[in-house]
Structure formats: structure tokens, C-alpha cells
Design an enzyme around this catalytic site. Structure first.
Site, mmCIF file in Angstrom:
data_model
loop_
_atom_site.group_PDB
_atom_site.id
_atom_site.type_symbol
_atom_site.label_atom_id
_atom_site.label_comp_id
_atom_site.label_asym_id
_atom_site.label_seq_id
_atom_site.Cartn_x
_atom_site.Cartn_y
_atom_site.Cartn_z
ATOM 1 N N HIS A 79 0.843 -1.199 0.000
ATOM 2 C CA HIS A 79 0.000 0.000 0.000
ATOM 3 C C HIS A 79 0.878 1.249 0.000
ATOM 4 C CE1 HIS A 79 -3.156 2.853 0.907
ATOM 5 N NE2 HIS A 79 -2.503 3.239 1.985
ATOM 6 N N ASP A 108 7.048 20.512 -27.146
ATOM 7 C CA ASP A 108 7.178 19.217 -26.471
ATOM 8 C C ASP A 108 8.182 19.400 -25.349
ATOM 9 O OD1 ASP A 108 7.208 16.450 -25.780
ATOM 10 O OD2 ASP A 108 6.604 15.972 -27.826
ATOM 11 N N TRP A 143 7.436 -0.245 3.425
ATOM 12 C CA TRP A 143 7.924 0.558 2.295
ATOM 13 C C TRP A 143 9.242 1.225 2.671
ATOM 14 C CZ3 TRP A 143 8.744 5.773 0.778
ATOM 15 C CH2 TRP A 143 8.611 6.708 1.801
ATOM 16 N N SER A 173 13.159 5.619 -13.822
ATOM 17 C CA SER A 173 12.086 6.359 -14.470
ATOM 18 C C SER A 173 11.980 7.774 -13.907
ATOM 19 C CB SER A 173 10.769 5.600 -14.263
ATOM 20 O OG SER A 173 9.676 6.425 -14.540
ATOM 21 N N SER A 174 11.987 7.886 -12.583
ATOM 22 C CA SER A 174 11.828 9.202 -11.954
ATOM 23 C C SER A 174 12.982 10.126 -12.306
ATOM 24 C CB SER A 174 11.745 9.057 -10.435
ATOM 25 O OG SER A 174 10.660 8.252 -10.088
ATOM 26 N N HIS A 257 12.362 12.052 3.286
ATOM 27 C CA HIS A 257 11.653 13.277 3.618
ATOM 28 C C HIS A 257 11.462 14.197 2.416
ATOM 29 C CE1 HIS A 257 9.199 15.389 6.319
ATOM 30 N NE2 HIS A 257 9.595 16.452 5.672
ATOM 31 N N GLU A 259 11.098 13.234 -0.401
ATOM 32 C CA GLU A 259 10.060 12.524 -1.149
ATOM 33 C C GLU A 259 8.664 13.030 -0.783
ATOM 34 O OE1 GLU A 259 10.115 10.415 -3.612
ATOM 35 O OE2 GLU A 259 8.025 9.778 -3.583
ATOM 36 N N TYR A 261 7.862 16.007 -0.032
ATOM 37 C CA TYR A 261 7.637 17.262 -0.755
ATOM 38 C C TYR A 261 7.532 17.010 -2.253
ATOM 39 C CZ TYR A 261 8.503 18.935 3.834
ATOM 40 O OH TYR A 261 8.406 19.112 5.180
ATOM 41 N N SER A 272 -2.767 26.074 -6.897
ATOM 42 C CA SER A 272 -2.392 27.466 -7.158
ATOM 43 C C SER A 272 -2.842 27.924 -8.549
ATOM 44 C CB SER A 272 -0.877 27.653 -7.037
ATOM 45 O OG SER A 272 -0.446 27.292 -5.751
ATOM 46 N N HIS A 306 14.030 13.654 11.769
ATOM 47 C CA HIS A 306 12.840 13.684 12.637
ATOM 48 C C HIS A 306 12.017 12.403 12.502
ATOM 49 C CE1 HIS A 306 10.418 15.993 9.333
ATOM 50 N NE2 HIS A 306 10.287 14.724 9.183
ATOM 51 N N HIS A 307 12.369 11.570 11.541
ATOM 52 C CA HIS A 307 11.749 10.245 11.482
ATOM 53 C C HIS A 307 12.417 9.293 12.469
ATOM 54 C CE1 HIS A 307 9.419 11.044 7.763
ATOM 55 N NE2 HIS A 307 10.404 11.897 7.538
ATOM 56 N N THR A 332 5.203 26.662 4.652
ATOM 57 C CA THR A 332 3.958 25.952 4.370
ATOM 58 C C THR A 332 2.771 26.790 4.823
ATOM 59 O OG1 THR A 332 5.263 24.031 4.979
ATOM 60 C CG2 THR A 332 2.972 23.655 4.446
ATOM 61 N N LYS A 335 1.992 29.567 2.463
ATOM 62 C CA LYS A 335 1.221 29.142 1.289
ATOM 63 C C LYS A 335 -0.269 29.093 1.612
ATOM 64 C CE LYS A 335 4.351 26.534 -1.636
ATOM 65 N NZ LYS A 335 4.105 27.376 -2.803
ATOM 66 N N ARG A 454 1.510 1.236 14.987
ATOM 67 C CA ARG A 454 1.318 1.058 13.548
ATOM 68 C C ARG A 454 1.711 -0.347 13.140
ATOM 69 N NH1 ARG A 454 4.801 5.377 10.247
ATOM 70 N NH2 ARG A 454 3.809 4.439 8.449
#
Lengths: 639, 420
Positions: A79, A108, A143, A173-174, A257, A259, A261, A272, A306-307, A332, A335, A454
Site C-alpha cells: 500500500h 514538447d 515501504w 524512471s523518476s 523526507h 520525497e 515534498y 495554485s 525527525h523520522h 507551508t 502558502k 502502527r
């Protein structure tokens, strides 16, 4: 500044165009590739959602036996992996593909064939990592794949091999896509469109590409180490040989982290676009919005630990990462306020897209506040790895990223298909989704703070968690009809939706100045841009009179097909207009397939050496051969 | 779709659900709540939380109110004039940059203070408990008392406790939510967590593993008991002693009670006392909270002839146990055949209230099923399947030679039940 209809240079109809499935397999058109991305990632979004529903069913009551422990562990691993790598990132990529060239006034992306390659690698990599769950052989280490659990000693099966190789495939790919889009933004902007005139979606996407370029090499290194440990017996994470398993955690979160964002900034960009258009007002504080996006991206690399507040980093590390994490709330919050004040004083039209955009503001705020509560390590020690965290990041990613992406789909559907999506169904989708989402994830704040960990496949009775789990499960079940309504609306509107004019929402940016769906060449004449809101310059000059403008005469391009800002109303073929377009080619498809066959060979090595060598040999030959053929073929046919 | 039912009415339908949630959150019994003021640690964490939630609520209300006012007030209606085209406002941008900075400053003060407070060394007289994580159970050692036990940890109410956290396999995380925050067990590293259960009285608590650690991560639970000083000493003295089989008659053993070397900090077991006292403090079952009494069902596929349990013979069980696969992993101090340190120490198994890391109650019935097929009882369990005819988890074939019959298992259960 006038309406200029492009005039055909010669009238002969295009010939030799590929049709049917081959048109899709060989396409190098960013719009078609964007469409492929959109459909594939919607499929994976549904798939990942069904995995979540199975988990919620299992957790509905204490001691349930819907799935086994190992199946549950595969489900939560897949998931997370599916939603991050196969759904939200490629949903954003669908918009990068479709919108960035259109918003820039380009024909293009910078590297059209590399773009096709990115998509095929994503598709094959996605299947590579997803198919094993049909035999309950899917990755089961989370994950995040923490060492040493993800090593061969504690995960001897093929499960984590799929993961360590699959994520590497998806990383290719990314990265290929990120270099492509960064180059596109830097090089292919229309004359007059300096960086501070780019539409905000393109701005946020531009920041995202740099996050990908900087973060994915880190996870790639971490994965290569893990792959070497698993396949070749190295000791990067082998604790019995003295390795420090925190090496993996640091590498993973230095990627992980940013990731977050990578997942949220494109959605920020989409709302926006939606908010100003539907409020009849320019974006409030455009420069601040651009800078805060950059700042979020920059700070995003300084908060990873912080993780890891529970791993025992010591007080200095905890203090530093706590304070940097708090700081990231500032851009943040800026925004959020700018979005609200974009609407303030406006004339708000509540389209489905607008409802989802407002939903993002309302829900992301909750996720932001709960985020602050675990930026404080003492408080986080009671929160980390509990359901409170699950609640937090679903408010950020479902309430934020997914809401923003839905908003974008409703908003840009008329551009893609020339038809509106059904607004009534869209409103039903919004409210069901909004209610079900809160019903699912809000109770998790409680179950977490009341002690529920969790990633547990079961829990005992009398723990005080029953009611909250029951409500969460009910919410998850309610998300299914909500999503079904969306899917029905999406497919039925393609054929039967109300026809939309080219500028479907009275918007301000270049993509709305051309027909819907856009012709293959996008712009018959490249427009010269004079302000941030080039289309409003023509249609509503009163809305843009206070933003900086340049005179038409100030832009010198030296190109013959550049024309002052205009609206194009007719669709031709590129041949008719004599516009050279990248040729269709199957080579990126075969190159991508070769790469994935090569990885499949490596996957087989521990089980069947012959098949392994064969796979690696065939795959590598295809990869090198087709890449060589690709590189020695010119991009465009000569007319 | 009928005109008289609009999607917005869904909101009205959702209100009862939200109300239910609010009621559930405010009333009800939450034994694992992280806000229970049982330790100074938890009270400080709650204070930090309260500061953040106070400001967080203000931010939430301000943002959502402005948002709602904006969308209600500026809704487009027929005849709405073209809005004023404001592009930004530097003063406002500065305001909503600086105000959150001030709020974050207020939150940062207690944050930094408590980071340092709880990573300072524990008080010198703290009770030391070594916590060793295994897939999927907890080993607890008390170096000051020469005690080694599993899955149930006794703490002294009012006395600081310092946990030394280590793991033998993968990363785990040690957490007793009602007593304080968690800390991970990391390979090749010793982590420290300490707190003082100063206002608990005698209570039972649930602990759990909080870092995903494989198949039975969800089943890696433990119990914690806070007891008074006298009861703690009684428990520790008894736990340090060897098991004696056959058990001596109750009165005769008092004189033979050997007091273990307390507070030496030695990690090696002291010379074994001659005989165990027949009694030591045990947290009374009737005082245990409902949440600490496990209710995991036995899998329906697993069969055991429960009638045999009444006739289990402890002496035969002692002999069978001492020749069986059991001794390959378990220690029973006092039984010279059983000295392997791999699995949980069974010396005083019968003094514990749960088995299988808190998954099942410790009674004859659950023990019998557990011995017969631990893997069926707990997914992935590392304990070998020993029931004759059961499918072995590794070979996937029925257990034949060396397997135990239901009769033999009943005897072993009878023996294990003597290990008070």
C-alpha cells in the site's frame, strides 16, 4: 496582441501516422505520454486503495482473521510503496507531462524519447513490483525496508528482492523524467517568460524536479548497498559483521523526507492554478509563493532525522532536527494564507476542482498542525510509529496531495478531452470523499494517542481502540463508492461530457490559449509573453494591470514562428503547418523492457542460475542494442 | 438524481458520526492512553503536547474561520461585480511569517528543555532492567538482582527505572504507552530509557513493540507491573532462585531460602542457591486490568485432546522435557539438562500470567496448544513445532521422530505448571 489563426502552409493530409495500439507504444508526444501516465497511475491508485480496504477490514474488530499476518505485512508494504511510487508520483508526472510544455509555450519536452522511456520503465517497474501480490509473494518489509530486517538473514524469501530491484527500476524512471522536465523548464520557455512569470504549477514542478534529482541518487545508493548485501553477501547492513543499521535509516530518510515534498509540491502547484482562476483574481503573493516552494524544497533536505527521534541520536541531534522541522512550517503556513487571500475579495465559482482545492487547504492545515506536534521529540516519543502518525500523513498525502490531484484532474480534463467532467457527480465525489476521508483518518489520531502501534495486523480486545477502528474501517469502505463515482465520471465524460471551449474556465495561462484537446504541435506560433498572466492580458487586461509587463518590442527571438501573444482556435496537423515533430519510435519501449528483463534475471539468480544468466544476458543486449539504435536515429524526420 | 437531495446534505448525515466520535473520545476507558499521568516523563510529555495543542487549536480555528468566511462571503452570485485585483501585500506576508515563528518559539522552549532532561543520566539509585529484544518476545534481566525473565517486567513504584535496550536480531522498539515514550532497540548499540513510575500504585500495564520487526510484530507484547518495595524484593528474591523439582513441601523450604547477592550489578549468575522458596510475590491476577488479560483465540485448525490435561504427570513431564527438543532453546535453572539461552527463561514460568509475548493467558490449556504448534498459535514464531503429526514450519512436512504426543505434552504442561 490579437487573435491569430494559424495558416496551413500546405494542405496535404498527414500520412504514415501510426494508429491503434502502435500509436501509443511508439508515441513521443508529451500529451499522449501524460495520458498514459494518468491512466496507469489511476489504476495503481485504485489498486493501492483496495489493499488499504483489505487492511481496514482486518482491523475492523480485535482478533480478526480476514488475512494472515504475512499477508497483512505484504499489504501495508505494498500500500505504501504503491501509493508513493506508483500512484501519487506518477499522477504528478501525468500533469508534468501534459502541462509543463503547454504552460511554457513549448511544442514538447526537451527529450521526447527519454520521456517515452520514463513512462515505459514506470509501467514495467510498477508491474514488476505489483504482480507478486497475486501469489502473496509481495515485499513484506515495509515501504521503508529497515535494515537488518530487509537483509537476506531476516527476509530470506524473494519478497524483498522484488522491492529492492523494483524501486531501483522506478528510480530510473523518476530520474530520467526529472532531468527531462528540469531541462524543459530551463530551455523551452516561450519568449518573454522569465522564471518569475512561470505559472505556479510549473514553478512547483520545477522545484520538485530538483528534489528528485537530489534525493533519488541517495535512495539508489542505499538500494545498491542492500542489493549487494542480499545478492552478493556484502556487509553494508550486516549487523553480525558490525554494521550500524542506522546507516540505512539515514540514507532512506535523506531520500524519504524530500520525497514527501516531491509528493505534495505538484499538488500545491495545481491548486495554485485552480484557486485564482475560479476566484477571478491573480494569485495572492506570487513571488512569496514561488520562494516558499523553493524554501520548502531546501529545508526538506535538513529535517530527515525527525523520522528517527526514537533511535537514540542524542540530545544535540534531536534538538537540531526538531528546530529545522519546526521551521519548515513557516513556508507551508505562508502558502495556506496566500491561497486563502487569493480567494478573499474574489468572486468564487464552486466548480468540483475548486471544492477539492479548498478541501486541500482545510485538510492540509490539520496535517500541518499534527506535524508540528511531532516535530517536538519529547512529544514525538509518544507518537512515532503509532496510528497518530498514520493519521498525520494521510491528512498530508490524502487530504493534501490526492485532493490537489483530484482538483487538477477536474480542472484540466476539459483541456485534455475537450469536454467537461460532470459537475454534479464531481460534487458528490467531493463530499463523499471529504466525509469518508475524515471518517477514516480522524479517529486514527485518537487510536494512536491511546496507545495503538502502527503496522500491527491484529490487536487484542479491551485496549480502548475498538470504536475508533470501527469508525476508521467504515470510512475506508465509504471511500470506495466515492472513488467509483469519480471513475465513472472520468470515463463517461470522455465521450459524453458537455463540450468545453478552449479556455474552459476563463483562465490566465498559455495552455488555455490553444484548442482543446491541444493539437500535436501545441502552438502553431509560439506566443510572446508579456506578464505572468498572458491570456488575461488579452481577455481581462484589468486583472493584470498591476503586475510587471514588458513591451512586445523588448523580446528578440530571431525565430520565424514566434508571434505576439495570441489565441489559436483552429487545429491542423504538424505536417500541414510544416512544424517538425519528433518521430514516433518503438525504441524507448524495447530499451525499457530490456532493462526490466535484466533486473528480472538478477531476481532469478538465487533460484535458477540458468534463467538468471539468460535474463541478464537478453535484457542487457536489448538495453544496449536498442539504446544504441535510439541514439543513432535523429529525433525528427526531415521534411 | 432528485433535486431535493443534494451532496451538501451528506454533511448533515455525517454529523452523528462525528458526534459519536466525540463521545467515544471523551468518555470510555483508555488503559493505554499516552496522557495518563503515571510518571514525571509522561506528565512532561503531556505538558508539551498541551502547549502545542493550545497553539495548534488557535491556528486551526483562525485558518478554518478565515477560509470559511472567504468561501461564504465571496461566493459568486448573479450580478457579482468584477473583484478588485490584489496581487499581494508585503505587510501581510511578513505578519503570517513572523506570527508562526513566535508560536514555534513558544513550543521550542519546553521541547529543548525536555530533550535534554530525559537524555541526562538516570538517577544513581535507579532500578536497572536490561531489555533484550527477540523476534518476537522480550527478555528482561535485572543485573542488581540476578533475575532473568521474559515478557513480564516488574517495576518498583516510586523508584526510577533505567532500561538498557538491546536487540539480538532486528530493530524493535520498547513502549509502555501509559508510562512514557518509546525508545528503539538498535543492533550493536545500547539505548537508554528511564522514568519514575511515581504515581501508579500497584497496577498492570500493556507494553508493545513499536518498530515493525517481521511476521509477528503485532504479537510482540509484554506486561509491566508496578509493585511496592516489599513486594518487589519478594518477587526478585524468588525469581533469582533456582527451580526445584519435585517441589518441596511448602513449610520445609523457608530455611533453605538463599538471599541472592543484591545490588552487586553482576551480570553472571551467582552460585545457585540450593532450593527455591516456594513462594514469592506474584502480581495478583484479580488486580490485573481487563486490558492486560489476553483474549486471543486459539486457531480453530489446531486440535488438542484437552481431557488429557487433567491426568498430566509432572514427573513424567520432567523426564520427557529433559530429553526433548525443548532443552535445545530453553533454560530452567535447577534443571541441569535445560541450559540453552536461545528462548525465554522458563525457570519461573508458572509465576507469569501470560505466554507467547502476552498473546495468551498462562494456563494448562494454552500451554498445551502452544507447545504442540507454536507457529500455528503465533505466525512466524521461532519455536519449533513439536506436536507429532503437526506440519513443521521449515520442512513443511509432518513432525515424526522426536515429536511429542498429546499425552507427552500434557505431562510437560504438568511439569511446567510446577515452576512457580
Amino acid at each position: 496582441m490579437a487573435t491569430v489563426a494559424a495558416s496551413p502552409t500546405y494542405a496535404s493530409h498527414a500520412t504514415g501516422e501510426k494508429e491503434g495500439i502502435m500509436a501509443w507504444l511508439t508515441t513521443t508526444d508529451h500529451k499522449k505520454i501524460g495520458t498514459l501516465y494518468l491512466h496507469t497511475s489511476l489504476f495503481f491508485f485504485i489498486f493501492g486503495g483496495l489493499e488499504a480496504v483489505l487492511m481496514r477490514w482486518q482491523l475492523m474488530k480485535p482478533n480478526m482473521t480476514v488475512v494472515t499476518a504475512d499477508q497483512f505485512n505484504q499489504l501495508f508494504t505494498m500500500h505504501g510503496t504503491t501509493m508513493v511510487f506508483l500512484a501519487i508520483m506518477p499522477l504528478s508526472a501525468a500533469f508534468f507531462n501534459y502541462l509543463i510544455p503547454l504552460q511554457l509555450g513549448a511544442r514538447d519536452v526537451a527529450f521526447p524519447r527519454l520521456n517515452a522511456f520514463s513512462y515505459w520503465v514506470y509501467l514495467f517497474g510498477g508491474l514488476f513490483i505489483t504482480i507478486p501480490i497475486f501469489g502473496w509473494m509481495a515485499p513484506n518489509g515495509g515501504w521503508f525496508a529497515y535494515a537488518p530486517l530487509s537483509g537476506r538473514t531476516y527476509s530470506p524469501g524473494i519478497n524483498m528482492d522484488f522491492w529492492v530491484l523494483g524501486i531501483q527500476i522506478l528510480g530510473v524512471s523518476s530520474l530520467a523524467a526529472a532531468f527531462n522536465f528540469a531541462t524543459t523548464v530551463i530551455n523551452l520557455r516561450a519568449p518573454g517568460m522569465n522564471l518569475m512569470r512561470m505559472p505556479m504549477f510549473t514553478w512547483m514542478s520545477f522545484v520538485t524536479q530538483f528534489l528528485i534529482i537530489l534525493a533519488f541518487p541517495v535512495i539508489t545508493i542505499a538500494l545498491v548497498f542492500l542489493q549487494f548485501d542480499r545478492f552478493f553477501g556484502t556487509n553494508f547492513y550486516q549487523v553480525s559483521a558490525g554494521a550500524d543499521p542506522l546507516l540505512w535509516q539515514h540514507l532512506f530518510w535523506v531520500f524519504g523526507h524530500p520525497e514527501v515534498y516531491i509528493l505534495i509540491l505538484p499538488a500545491f502547484g495545481l491548486v495554485s492554478e485552480v484557486l485564482p482562476t475560479n476566484s477571478k483574481k491573480p494569485l495572492f503573493g506570487y513571488p512569496v509563493m514561488a520562494y516558499s516552494g523553493i524554501l520548502i524544497g531546501f529545508l526538506g533536505f535538513g529535517v530527515w532525522a525527525h523520522h528517527m527521534f526514537a533511535v537514540g541520536m542524542g540530545p544535540i541531534g534531536d534538538t537540531v532536527f526538531s528546530l529545522t522541522t519546526m521551521l519548515i512550517a513557516i513556508p507551508t503556513g505562508v502558502k495556506i494564507f496566500n491561497w486563502i487571500f487569493t480567494m478573499w475579495g474574489g468572486s468564487i465559482r464552486f466548480t468540483a476542482a475548486m471544492k477539492f482545492a479548498i478541501g486541500l487547504i482545510a485538510l492540509f492545515t490539520i496535517g500541518g498542525i499534527s506535524g508540528i506536534s511531532h516535530s517536538s521529540p519529547p512529544s514525538d516519543l509518544q507518537q512515532t510509529d503509532t496510528y497518530y502518525i498514520v493519521a498525520h500523513f494521510h491528512y498530508v498525502l490524502f487530504g493534501g496531495a490526492i485532493m490537489g490531484i483530484f482538483s487538477g484532474i477536474y480542472h484540466y480534463f476539459p483541456k485534455m478531452y475537450g469536454r467537461y467532467m460532470n459537475e454534479t457527480l464531481g460534487t458528490w465525489h467531493f463530499w463523499l470523499n471529504f466525509i469518508a476521508m475524515n471518517l477514516t483518518f480522524f479517529p486514527m489520531h485518537f487510536s494512536g494517542m491511546l496507545g495503538m502501534p502502527r503496522r500491527i495486523y491484529t490487536y487484542d480486545a479491551n485496549q480502548g481502540w475498538d470504536t475508533f477502528n470501527m469508525i476508521s474501517t467504515a470510512g475506508a469502505f465509504l471511500l470506495m463508492p466515492a472513488t467509483l463515482i469519480f471513475i465513472y465520471n472520468f470515463f463517461s465524460s470522455k465521450k459524453g461530457g458537455e463540450p468545453a471551449p478552449p479556455n474552459a474556465w476563463d483562465a490566465a495561462t498559455l495552455e488555455w490559449s490553444i484548442p482543446s484537446p491541444p493539437p500535436e504541435y501545441n502552438f502553431a506560433k509560439i506566443p510572446v509573453v508579456h506578464s505572468r498572466y498572458p491570456l488575461w492580458d488579452l481577455t481581462h487586461p484589468e486583472r493584470t494591470k498591476d503586475v510587471p509587463h514588458t513591451d512586445a518590442g523588448m523580446v528578440h527571438t530571431g525565430e520565424h514562428d514566434v508571434v505576439d501573444m495570441h489565441i489559436e482556435t483552429e487545429t491542423f496537423t504538424a505536417k500541414q503547418l510544416g512544424i517538425p515533430m519528433p518521430s514516433a519510435t518503438i525504441k524507448p519501449f524495447w530499451t525499457a523492457l530490456g532493462m526490466v528483463i535484466m533486473f528480472t534475471g538478477l531476481l532469478m539468480m538465487p533460484h535458477n542460475k540458468t534463467a538468471g544468466y539468460a535474463g541478464i544476458g537478453v535484457g542487457a543486449a536489448m538495453l544496449v542494442g536498442f539504446l544504441y539504435a535510439w541514439l543513432t536515429t535523429p529525433l525528427e524526420e526531415h521534411h | 438524481m432528485t433535486r431535493n437531495f443534494r451532496p451538501r446534505q451528506l454533511v448533515r448525515a455525517a454529523l452523528p458520526a462525528l458526534l459519536l466520535l466525540a463521545i467515544a473520545a471523551c468518555g470510555g476507558n483508555y488503559p493505554n492512553s499516552t496522557f495518563l499521568p503515571n510518571t514525571e516523563f509522561n506528565r512532561d510529555l503531556t505538558a508539551t503536547w498541551n502547549t502545542m495543542m493550545f497553539w495548534g487549536t488557535i491556528v486551526f480555528v483562525v485558518v478554518e474561520v478565515i477560509l470559511i468566511v472567504a468561501i461564504v462571503r465571496y461566493r459568486r452570485r448573479p450580478g457579482t461585480p468584477e473583484p478588485k485585483h490584489v496581487h499581494g501585500n508585503t505587510l501581510m506576508e511578513i505578519t503570517w511569517t513572523v506570527l508562526p515563528l513566535v508560536v514555534l518559539g513558544i513550543i521550542a522552549v519546553p521541547t529543548v528543555r525536555y530533550i535534554w532532561k530525559y537524555q541526562a543520566p538516570a538517577p544513581a539509585d535507579a532500578l536497572k532492567v536490561q531489555v533484550i529484544g527477540h523476534q518476537w518476545w522480550w527478555e528482561f534481566k535485572y543485573p542488581q538482582y540476578n533475575v532473568s525473565t521474559a515478557n513480564e517486567v516488574y517495576l518498583q513504584a516510586g523508584r526510577a527505572v533505567e532500561f538498557e535496550l538491546r536487540t539480538v536480531d532486528v530493530i524493535h522498539s520498547f513502549w509502555i504507552p501509559a508510562l512514557g515514550g518509546k525508545r528503539d532497540l538498535i543492533n550493536n548499540k545500547t539505548n537508554i530509557l528511564w522514568f519514575t513510575p511515581d504515581s501508579t500504585g500497584e497496577q498492570s500495564f500493556i507494553g508493545s513493540c513499536n518498530e515493525y520487526c517481521g511476521d509477528s510484530h503485532a504479537n510482540m507484547r509484554f506486561r509491566a507491573y508496578t509493585v511496592n518495595a516489599a513486594n518487589f524484593e519478594s518477587w526478585a528474591r524468588h525469581q533469582a532462585a533456582n527451580a526445584v523439582f519435585p517441589p518441596p513441601p511448602p513449610a520445609a523450604t523457608e530455611a533453605a531460602t538463599a538471599v541472592p547477592a543484591a545490588n552487586t550489578g553482576a551480570t553472571q549468575p551467582a552460585p545457585a542457591p540450593a532450593a527455591a522458596p516456594s513462594t514469592g510475590f506474584e502480581f495478583p491476577r484479580e488486580q490485573m486490568g481487563a486490558h492486560t488479560l489476553p483474549s486471543t483465540p486459539i486457531p480453530a485448525s489446531l486440535k488438542f485432546n484437552e481431557a488429557l490435561l487433567a491426568n498430566g504427570d509432572a514427573t513424567r513431564g520432567f523426564e520427557t522435557y529433559s530429553r526433548s527438543l525443548c532443552i535445545g532453546c530453553h533454560t530452567i535453572r535447577g534443571n541441569p539438562a535445560s541450559r540453552s539461552p536461545i528462548g525465554p527463561d522458563l525457570t519461573h514460568l508458572a509465576s507469569r500470567h501470560t505466554i507467547a509475548a502476552g498473546l495468551f493467558p498462562n494456563d494448562a490449556k494454552h500451554l498445551a496448544y502452544w507447545i504442540k504448534n507454536a507457529v500455528a498459535m503465533k505466525p512466524g514464531a521461532k519455536m519449533q513445532v513439536v506436536g507429532k503429526g503437526e506440519i513443521d514450519a521449515v520442512t513443511k512436512k509432518p513432525v515424526a521422530a522426536g515429536g511429542l504426543t498429546d499425552e507427552q505434552i500434557a505431562d510437560i504442561v504438568a511439569y511446567l505448571r510446577t515452576l512457580k
